[in-house]
Every structure is written in C-alpha cells, then in structure tokens.
Write a protein that holds these residues in place. Structure first.
Motif, PDB file in Angstrom:
ATOM      1  N   GLY B 165       0.828  -1.204   0.000  1.00 11.24           N
ATOM      2  CA  GLY B 165       0.000   0.000   0.000  1.00 11.24           C
ATOM      3  C   GLY B 165       0.858   1.248   0.000  1.00 11.24           C
ATOM      4  O   GLY B 165       0.567   2.221  -0.705  1.00 11.24           O
ATOM      5  N   GLN B 168       2.274   1.789  -3.398  1.00  7.21           N
ATOM      6  CA  GLN B 168       1.320   2.349  -4.353  1.00  7.21           C
ATOM      7  C   GLN B 168       1.138   3.850  -4.100  1.00  7.21           C
ATOM      8  O   GLN B 168       1.080   4.645  -5.030  1.00  7.21           O
ATOM      9  CB  GLN B 168      -0.023   1.601  -4.258  1.00  7.21           C
ATOM     10  N   ARG B 169       1.098   4.244  -2.844  1.00  4.62           N
ATOM     11  CA  ARG B 169       0.985   5.678  -2.551  1.00  4.62           C
ATOM     12  C   ARG B 169       2.251   6.416  -2.982  1.00  4.62           C
ATOM     13  O   ARG B 169       2.199   7.554  -3.426  1.00  4.62           O
ATOM     14  CB  ARG B 169       0.673   5.901  -1.072  1.00  4.62           C
ATOM     15  N   THR B 189      -5.896  -0.174  -6.544  1.00  2.00           N
ATOM     16  CA  THR B 189      -6.009  -0.827  -5.236  1.00  2.00           C
ATOM     17  C   THR B 189      -6.179  -2.331  -5.336  1.00  2.00           C
ATOM     18  O   THR B 189      -6.296  -3.005  -4.318  1.00  2.00           O
ATOM     19  CB  THR B 189      -7.220  -0.277  -4.444  1.00  2.00           C
ATOM     20  N   LEU B 192      -3.911  -4.471  -3.275  1.00  6.41           N
ATOM     21  CA  LEU B 192      -3.720  -4.030  -1.885  1.00  6.41           C
ATOM     22  C   LEU B 192      -4.733  -4.644  -0.936  1.00  6.41           C
ATOM     23  O   LEU B 192      -5.832  -5.040  -1.325  1.00  6.41           O
ATOM     24  CB  LEU B 192      -3.846  -2.499  -1.818  1.00  6.41           C
ATOM     25  N   SER B 196      -5.087  -0.675   3.250  1.00  2.00           N
ATOM     26  CA  SER B 196      -4.319   0.135   2.306  1.00  2.00           C
ATOM     27  C   SER B 196      -5.237   0.690   1.226  1.00  2.00           C
ATOM     28  O   SER B 196      -5.113   1.844   0.816  1.00  2.00           O
ATOM     29  CB  SER B 196      -3.230  -0.689   1.636  1.00  2.00           C
ATOM     30  N   SER B 197      -6.193  -0.124   0.768  1.00  9.32           N
ATOM     31  CA  SER B 197      -7.136   0.330  -0.248  1.00  9.32           C
ATOM     32  C   SER B 197      -7.899   1.547   0.242  1.00  9.32           C
ATOM     33  O   SER B 197      -8.055   2.536  -0.479  1.00  9.32           O
ATOM     34  CB  SER B 197      -8.167  -0.745  -0.565  1.00  9.32           C
TER      35      SER B 197
END
Ligand code: ATP
Ligand code: MG
Lengths: 295, 265, 312
Positions: B165, B168-169, B189, B192, B196-197
């Motif tokens: 997560g 991805q951010r 997402t 994830l 985290s999503s």
C-alpha cells in the motif's frame, strides 16, 4: 523385471559418464596447478623472459596480458553495451534487426584464428598499426563484442516491463529511461558477463599471434611515457601475452626449462582465469542483493 | 449519443466544456478491436470511474489517453481525444510532455528499486527542477499522497522496503510531484489489502480538488464511493456513461443493470 | 464540441506539440544516434570481416591462377617448393573434419550423459556444484588444453603406438576434452528447460527413470542437444593452437589415427608468420582461412536449421 534392470544399467552409465568427465577435468586442472605451482615464485613473476637461457620469468607477458585486456574492454564494453541496448530496446522486428542478430551470431562463431587473420589484414597491415598492443586489442574487441552484446541484451530483457513503464509514464524520454532505469537495473548482469568475458579474453592466444605479435621489446618499467618505445604503456609496440608465451615456448622455445616455464605460466594463467570467474559470480551476487534492496 | 448529450448539459450548467473529450475512439491490437468507437467526456476536477468485465478494454482506453499504448507495436487507433485544443492522438503530439502532464499509476505498484527519495526526484531531475525547490516538492507530494508521516524519517531507504500500500501511494506521490493535470489510475487498489485500499481511496477523494482523475476499478462499491461519473464498458463498447449516483441507482441500459446486479461479470 | 475557448493557444506552439529544438527531443535524438551507430558498426564489422577475408582468400585463385578443384582435392602441399609447386589442401581439410567429428564422437555421449546425470539423477548436487564447476572449465584457455595434451597425451600415445605420439588421435582427444564442458553445459541448460509436468506425467504412468529419459526427455530435448553438439563441433573446427601443439603438423594425409596430421588451422598458425605477404604460399594460407570462414557460416546455418525444429 527387465525394466528395473535396464533402468539400473542406464543410471550406472550416466553416473559413469559424469565420473569420467569430472575425473578428466579435475585431473587436468590438478595437473597444471600442481606442476605449475612449484615453478611460481617471485623471481618467476618479476623477471624478464629469456630466449635461450634457463630461469626466464613472465613479468612482461603478464603485464602485456593485462594491458591488452584493459584496452580490449575499453573498446568492447561501450560498443557491446550500446549494441545490446539497441537489440533490447530500439530494434523493431524486421530486416535490419535480423541483419544485426545474424552479425552478432557470425562474430561470435568466428574461429579466433580467423579473427586474428582479419586483424593482421586490416589493423596490422591496412591501418599500418604493425604488430602492436592496439592491433591485438582491436582483434580481441571483435572477439569479445558479441559476448557483451548478448549479456547486455539478456540482462535488459530480464528487467520487468513495469520498471520501464514507471519511468515512461512520468514523462521521461526513452533514452533517459534506458540510462537511468534499465541500465542500472541490468548492471549486475552486465558486470558479471563482462568479468566472465575478461577471463576468456585473458586466455585467448590465437587471435593475438598475428596482431600483437610474438615478442616484446625490453620494457623499462620506470618509463611511463606512452610515446616511448620501451615504455610498458606504449600501445604501438608488439606484445607477447601470457597465453601466447605458453604456445611460443612450446613450439619454438629452445631453453632447457621450456616445460617448467610453460607449466608455471599455465598455472598463473589458470589462476587468473579462475579469479575472474569466481569474482564474476561473487560480485554479481553481491550487487544483485544490494540493488534489489533486500537487507 | 448520450455522452455528448451529457457533455452539453454540463456545459450549459457550468458553462465550461469538459477537460478532455474522447470522440469516436477505436483502438486496435493488430486486427482485434479492443475499444470500439467510444465517445465520452472527462470532466475537470472530477473522478471518472471505468467499470466493466475483464478484457472489455478499460486499461486499453486509459493507456491510449497518455499514449502508453504506443509501446505496443501492434497497437493503433482511430478517432480523437481532444484536450486543451489539441488532439492527443495526433502524430505531432510530444508523448513525453503529454505523459508528464497526464500521469499514470498502474495496477501493480512499480516503485524503482532505489531509495524512496530517488523515486520522487527521478523525473524532477530529468526536468532540471532547481535543487532548492526539490525538497519542497517532494514533501508536498508525499503529504498529498498521505505518505509523508510514514516515510519522512527514512527517505533514503529502499522503496522496496515499503508495504504494498505504501508503495502504491509512493507511485501516486511520484506522479503528483510532476504537478500533472490529470491522473490515470488503472486498478490502483487491486493488489492491496482493505486497509491500504481505504487509504488510497481517501487519497483519491482528497486529490480531486486539484486534479482530474480517471480510475479503472473492478470494485463496484469503490466506484460508487469515490467517483462523480462512471463509464460502463462491455466488450470494447461504451454501454453507458453518466453521473455515478444516477448510473448506479437508475441505469438506463439493461446491460448496465445486469452487470451491477451481478447477472454477469 | 467547440474548442473556441482554447483559441488563445495556437496549435503550432502548443506545449504538447513536438518541438524540434526542445531539450527533451534532443536528449532522445542523441541516444538514438549513439545506439544506432553502434548497431551499424556491428553490421559493418561483420561485413568487413566477411568481405576482406573472402577477397583475400580468393587471391590465390584469381591472381595466382590456382585451380579450385586441385586446391580442394589435391594431396600434396608444397606451395613454396623450388621445383614443382603443389597446393593440395585436402589433407588439412580432412584433418580438420576428422578432428571435429572424432572429438564430437567423444564429447557428445559423455557430455550429454553427464548433463543427464546433473539434471535428472543428482539434481541438487548436480546443479549447485557440478554445473558451476563445468561453466568455469568452459573458460579454461585452449593453450592450456594444448599444453596438457603435449605433456600428458602425446607421451602416452607414444608409449602405446608405433608413432611419435604427435597424432590425429592426440588432436582429437585434446579437442574432445576441450569441448566437453561446452557440450555438457549447454546440454544441461537444454534438459533443465524441459517442463517438469511432462516428466511427471511419464513417472505418473509408472515409467522408470530410464524410460522417462529415453521416451520423453531425450526426444523433447533432441534439437537443443543437437545444437549443443554442433556448437561444440564449430568450436573444434576452428580451434587452432591446442591442435597445432599436438597433431604433428605433417603435410601428408595420415594413414592411421596415430599418424601425424595437420588441420587448416594448424597450417595457418604454423606458416603465416614465415611467408611473404602476397606470395603464392601466403595467398594459399588465406584461402585456407576462407574455408574456415565459410565453415563458420555453414555451422550457423546448421544451427538455425536445427533450432527451427525446436519444440521446447
Ligand atoms: N498487448 C496486447 N496485444 C494484443 N491484445 C491485447 C493487448 N493488451 C490487451 N489486449 C486485448 O485487448 C482487450 C482489452 O484489454 P484490456 O487490458 O484493455 O482489458 P481490461 O478491461 O483492462 O481488462 P482487465 O479488467 O482484466 O484489466 C482484451 O481482449 C485483451 O486481450
Ligand atoms: Mg486492465
């Protein structure tokens, strides 16, 4: 129970194959190393070779081998890496790509003596370089180029596509992506391949007979001006390398200790080739661990 | 066409034309038509969601907008994507500048296997951003991506030491650092975990104040929660485009309804 | 939809339209130029090698009027003799081919057998220890093989035969041992790339290991194994120094395997330095080199032909 018997016979045959092969190869290595090690001492490594007296060393030959190796790498690594980048990143399926692939294949399958003949014709004679370090290095470049092209292409192709997409999607040019994302990620693979190829170049002799020559002027190791004829750095002087030396003493040598010199030189040669091989494996592994950031 | 009708309504209501206008777009892989004659607007400072069964052409459509599909040799297209007075599919478009302005985040987090900070400065350095500004941009981008607090003390450790997560951010922050106009998010997402999503979802809602967002998702609730407009695609065709609230509660097309109620997927 | 509200930006100077002088554009162009020139250089090098060696190799036929048929089939080689000049290269062609085939006959079964041992019988040990060791042995320089041949194999043959030890047999053994690691390593890679499930399917039917190897693995890997052997043969054909050191370099056709012989490469190695550039003898050596060049193209064609039938 025929099946079981034939299975056992076959298994034994395969084991025998492996044993024979390993025994042969281990014997060879052991033979050279045990016979050669006895000859290696400081004076062997640090004195000039002699053409008819006993007790010659291999100082100049060793130096020449490394000098030619370095110069070969200087030419072949940039060219080969860029060629590999072309194949991995810029080539589009089609005629030109096929021509380049075939070229790399042809270069890699040329016998080294043929490469040496080409070097003699073009570098030594047409370009007027004479028997020289630079002519030898150019010939070995031809010999080494396809190896570097292939490792580079393979290493770049093995990088996940998502890395390349990440960079392109940030508005970064293809070339900058190649330079800053793909080549760094491919670096461990390329470096490993380069060091391995260094071992091959270091041991090569046939391509050098007609290009770097069979003799070395009396080198003056206090004179580092590359433009002077006795300087070790002079790239235009002839240079017999260690591998060529092994061949030469055996086929033309008249000194009484031919065999001792040949064995000693072969042991030194093998030790360096082993060092190149092992360090390629170790360095490759270490850098790989570091780059992938897993601590 | 519903899409352009809707565009007109919008225009009358806000007297602003959409930020991007996709017109009769078809995308092919060789002979296969993966996106078929799609027309729709993408409104500025809104979230537009793309839903539809697997293989219906959502990613293809998204990748066509920032021309990432140019990477695929067999891909070619017809139609127009008008944006700021130019057709993005024009041969004269500089895809490099285009991708800088229309950022993209992929399904699988793909940080560079380098320090966190380098992930953000990679593109900034390429665009010769002044050293004095870089620090500020990095901090802002990481804050916008709600990642700053988690990484501020370890900017120099490898991006691969982050959780999925966080990675991805980081990828979103990396795109934001270039101050894009539009963000294209392709199932950001799906790889994830729920927590985290949720963080990424909050982030998207936060971001639409400043950015225009197009997001592909397989998660219907997610589309309903975060988007203003939704496009339902099926088999390469655009079946329905509308405001999310309307499309989810009162779809005009039967196939949309069937999809939303899970009759097929 | 009208674009009137964007009319302020004329499309030719729009920030998203390609700009020939932009720094981005220049960066991309510079990379392309560098990479493409290297690619072109590789092509040029290959063409140059082929062309130069072909032209030089044809000199003896064109300038010196050597008869091609006589060159390829003649049995006597005395190109710089005082009296009758003879330029029959057949003994060398024969020598090269026999060394190559005999070496392959030795290295192929042993190499493939060892590869099977490494990949099917002692898997972990074979792949963790043997394969790296063999890959290292691939890198042992050929002069070292020649030296060992000279000090071990030649005396051995001398003791057990009527000859002087330097012989076709010695050449064949040295080259065979030299290509053994190559053949083994490539064969092992080929065998490893066979999917596990087709092996499992065979074992699942109750087949023994030998039946699986014989009926499933070998047929599936055959083209790749053949490639390994041909690559080894190509290396054997082109090997110069190791052979030259042990084969005796007699210019006549050998009568038995323990007789002295010569190969194309060994004659070139031996004579190139002692002939005057441009003389008939020298030109003939370049013609021998041309045969080597042609053969390396032939090996490439064979390998391509085999790979085109590869299933795995
Ligand atoms: N590189 C490609 N070459 C050929 N066909 C492709 C390629 N990429 C996608 N396709 C095809 O185009 C169609 C649309 O693919 P796309 O990836 O856009 O679907 P998607 O809606 O994103 O699906 P998913 O929800 O599974 O991600 C599919 O039928 C797919 O097989
Ligand atoms: Mg998709």
């Amino acid at each position: 129970m025929n099946r079981r018997i034939s299975n056992n016979i076959a298994t034994s045959v395969f084991i025998l194959c492996a044993v024979v092969m390993i025994a042969t190869l281990v014997y060879l290595l052991g033979y050279i190393l045990t016979n050669g090690f006895a000859e290696i001492d400081w004076s062997f490594l640090s004195s000039n070779s002699s053409s008819f007296q006993e007790g010659g060393g291999i100082k100049n030959q060793l130096w020449n081998s490394f000098y030619i190796l370095m110069m070969t790498m200087l030419f072949s690594v940039p060219l080969g890496v860029l060629g590999g980048i072309y194949l991995a990143e810029y080539s589009k399926p089609g005629k030109i790509t096929n021509v380049i692939r075939t070229s790399v294949e042809v270069l890699s399958s040329l016998p080294s003596i043929v490469v040496g003949m080409f070097g003699l014709l073009v570098f030594v004679q047409y370009m007027g370089l004479g028997y020289s370090i630079i002519a030898g290095a150019l010939a070995l470049t031809v010999f080494n180029l396809p190896v570097i092209v292939r490792v580079t292409e393979d290493s770049i192709r093995s990088i996940p596509l998502k890395q390349k997409n990440a960079s392109l999607a940030l508005g970064i040019t293809h070339w900058h992506t190649v330079k800053t994302v793909l080549v760094p990620a491919a670096f461990p693979g390329i470096l490993t391949g380069v060091i391995l190829s260094a071992g091959r170049v270091f041991g090569e002799a046939a391509a050098l007979l007609f290009t770097a020559g069979l003799s070395t002027p009396n080198l003056n190791f206090t004179n580092w001006n590359p433009f002077e004829s006795t300087s070790p750095l002079n790239p235009f002087r002839s240079a017999e390398t260690l591998s060529v030396h092994i061949w030469k003493v055996n086929s033309q040598g008249i000194m009484p200790d031919v065999l001792e010199i040949a064995n000693g030189s072969a042991a030194v040669l093998i030790i360096f080739v082993l060092i190149f091989n092992l360090s390629a494996r170790i360095i490759g592994g270490v850098i790989f661990a570091k780059i992938s950031g897993k601590k | 066409m519903q899409a352009s009708d809707l565009g007109k309504e919008k225009k009358e209501a806000n007297s602003v034309s959409p930020l991007m206008d996709i017109k009769n777009l078809s995308v092919f892989y060789g002979d296969k038509e993966a996106v078929k004659n799609v027309s729709m607007p993408i409104e500025g400072n809104k979230v537009t969601a793309f839903i539809g069964p697997s293989g219906c052409g959502k990613s293809t459509l998204l990748r066509t907008i920032n021309r990432m599909n140019d990477q695929i040799d067999s891909a070619h297209y017809k139609g127009e994507i008008m944006y700021d007075g130019v057709n993005l599919l024009d041969k004269k478009i500089d895809v490099v500048s285009l991708r800088k302005e229309i950022g993209m985040v992929f399904q699988e987090p793909n940080p560079f296997p380098k320090p966190i900070i380098t992930n953000l400065t990679h593109a900034l350095k390429f665009y010769r951003t002044k050293k004095s500004e870089i620090q500020g941009i990095v901090e802002t981008a990481l804050k916008q991506a709600a990642l700053w607090d988690e990484v501020k003390n370890r900017l120099n450790s490898s991006a691969q030491s982050l959780s999925g997560g966080q990675q991805q951010r980081l990828c979103i922050a990396r795109a934001l650092a270039l101050k894009p106009q539009v963000l294209l998010l392709d199932e950001p997402t799906s790889a994830l975990d729920p927590i985290s999503s949720a963080k990424v979802e909050d982030l998207i809602i936060e971001l639409k104040q400043h950015y225009t967002i197009a997001i592909v998702t397989h998660n219907m609730e997610q589309a309903a929660r975060i988007s203003d407009y939704t496009t339902f695609m099926y088999n390469g065709e655009l079946i329905e485009y509308g405001e999310t609230s309307q499309l989810f509660t009162n779809p005009k097309e039967q196939r949309t309804e069937e999809y939303l109620t899970g009759k097929f997927s | 939809m009208s674009n009137s509200n964007y009319s302020s930006t004329s499309s030719s100077t729009h920030r998203l339209i390609k700009n020939k002088n932009g720094s981005v554009k220049r960066n991309e162009l510079r990379g392309k130029v560098v990479v493409y020139s290297c690619a072109v250089l590789i092509i040029i090098a290959t063409i140059a090698i082929t062309l130069f060696l072909t032209i030089k190799g044809l000199q003896s036929f064109i300038v010196n009027g050597v008869n091609v048929g006589e060159f390829l089939t003649g049995l006597t080689w005395s190109p710089s003799g005082e009296g009758d000049v003879a330029y029959g290269a057949f003994p060398f062609i024969f020598g090269s081919f026999s060394v190559t085939f005999l070496a392959a006959l030795f290295a192929a079964p042993l190499g493939i057998g060892s590869a099977i041992f490494m990949t099917e019988i002692a898997k972990t040990w074979g792949q963790k220890v043997l394969q790296p060791v063999i890959e290292i042995l691939v890198g042992i320089p050929s002069v070292v093989y020649g030296l060992i041949g000279l000090t071990v194999i030649v005396p051995l043959i001398r003791e057990h035969s009527s000859g002087i030890g330097f012989s076709l047999l010695a050449g064949m053994i040295v080259v065979g041992v030299m290509i053994l690691p190559t053949v083994t390593s490539i064969s092992a890679d080929a065998l490893k790339s066979i999917p596990q499930d087709i092996k499992d399917a065979s074992y699942g039917l109750g087949a023994t290991r030998w039946q699986t190897i014989y009926k499933v693995i070998l047929p599936a890997a055959m083209p790749s194994l053949a490639t390994a052997v041909v690559l080894g043969m190509a290396r054997a054909f082109g090997e110069a120094l190791a052979v030259q050191m042990v084969i005796g370099n007699s210019k006549a056709l050998p009568e038995s395997i323990t007789d002295q012989a010569a190969t194309l490469t060994s004659i070139i190695t031996l004579s190139m330095g002692h002939t005057t550039y441009g003389s008939l003898h020298n030109n003939l050596l370049w013609s021998l080199g041309l045969i080597l060049l042609v053969m390396s193209y032939v090996f490439i064609i064979i390998i391509r032909f085999i790979s085109s039938r590869r299933k795995v």
